[in-house]
Design an enzyme around this catalytic site. Structure first.
Site: not given
Ligand code: GLP
Length: 250
Positions: A70, A137, A139, A144
């Site tokens: 990423d 979270n 991800h 996401e």
């Protein structure tokens, strides 16, 4: 349901040593492997071990292909928190990856959509290994919460908490990214092997939820549980909220 492997190592040091050794033997077995690699704080000690293994002649990237997992957009290409910059600093500057064998995601591309499509076209031949960190979270990469499992490589808006968390890469006072480009869940799920790395007690809750709560796009890492060869490689702190029954000792 596919069987997820969950391996717990006694200390962060033992974890880093074993994950690096595991990667070195993976490369020795599959020297022409195509691998996607993450950045962030988690893999850094592993990369230090891999650098040592390459220097010692135990592993070589000579025939391998490395794909960046990423990248942050909207911040200077040479910012210290850019994923490309972090991967160079921790690994690429010290190992023998051939220049044409490193594939990065370019947020400055004039046509980001075309750049992402070309990345996915190169990944029609699936990756042999995707190594991942995990966000608090749930991800993976920058996929996401809410990301569907068939999503491809694309531009994504970051969750506000992810932007905030990136201050530890870019430094206090620096401009922080609100968007990025990520390898899609489709390309991650198509890989032959997935390793999810997590260390420290800050990851213990999300690791527990991802492994024990129902599979849901609200925690993208949980979608990996359906993959046929998925490994959670954890230190004792990250594994501390899991019942012993799900753990293999590393
Ligand atoms: C970041 C990155 C992820 C990374 C995760 C955890 O936002 N986009 O690829 O795996 O968050 O980072 P860290 O290892 O620094 O905790």
């Amino acid at each position: 349901m596919a069987m997820v492997h969950v391996v717990r190592y006694e200390s962060p040091q033992a974890w880093a040593e074993h994950v690096a050794a595991r990667f070195a033997s993976f490369l020795a077995d599959q020297p022409a492997a195509r691998v996607a690699l993450p950045t962030g704080a988690t893999p850094e000690p592993v990369y230090a071990g891999i650098v040592e293994a390459v220097r010692a002649g135990v592993a070589s990237f000579g025939r391998a292909h490395v794909f960046l997992l990423d990248e942050f957009g909207g911040v200077p290409p040479d910012a210290k928190g850019r994923c490309d910059v972090m991967l160079h600093r921790a690994l690429l500057d010290h190992v023998d990856v051939r220049p044409g064998h490193y594939h990065k995601l370019d947020p400055e591309a004039p046509d980001v959509e075309a750049m992402c499509a070309a990345y996915d076209a190169a990944l029609k031949q699936p990756l042999d290994l995707v190594m991942l960190g995990i966000g608090r979270n749930g991800h993976v990469g920058m996929n996401e919460p809410g990301t569907p499992p068939d999503s491809g490589t694309r531009r994504v808006e970051l969750a506000p908490s992810t932007t905030q968390a990136s201050v530890r890469y870019f430094g206090e006072g620096a401009a922080l990214p609100t968007w990025g480009i990520t390898l899609g869940l489709a390309q991650i799920l198509a890989a032959r092997t997935i390793w999810i790395l997590a260390t420290g007690e800050g990851k213990a809750d999300i690791v527990r939820d991802v492994l024990l709560e129902p599979v849901s796009a609200s925690r993208p890492a949980s979608l990996l549980r359906g993959h046929p060869d998925c490994w959670f490689l954890l230190d004792a702190a990250a594994a501390s909220k899991l019942p012993v029954g799900v753990l293999t000792r590393g």
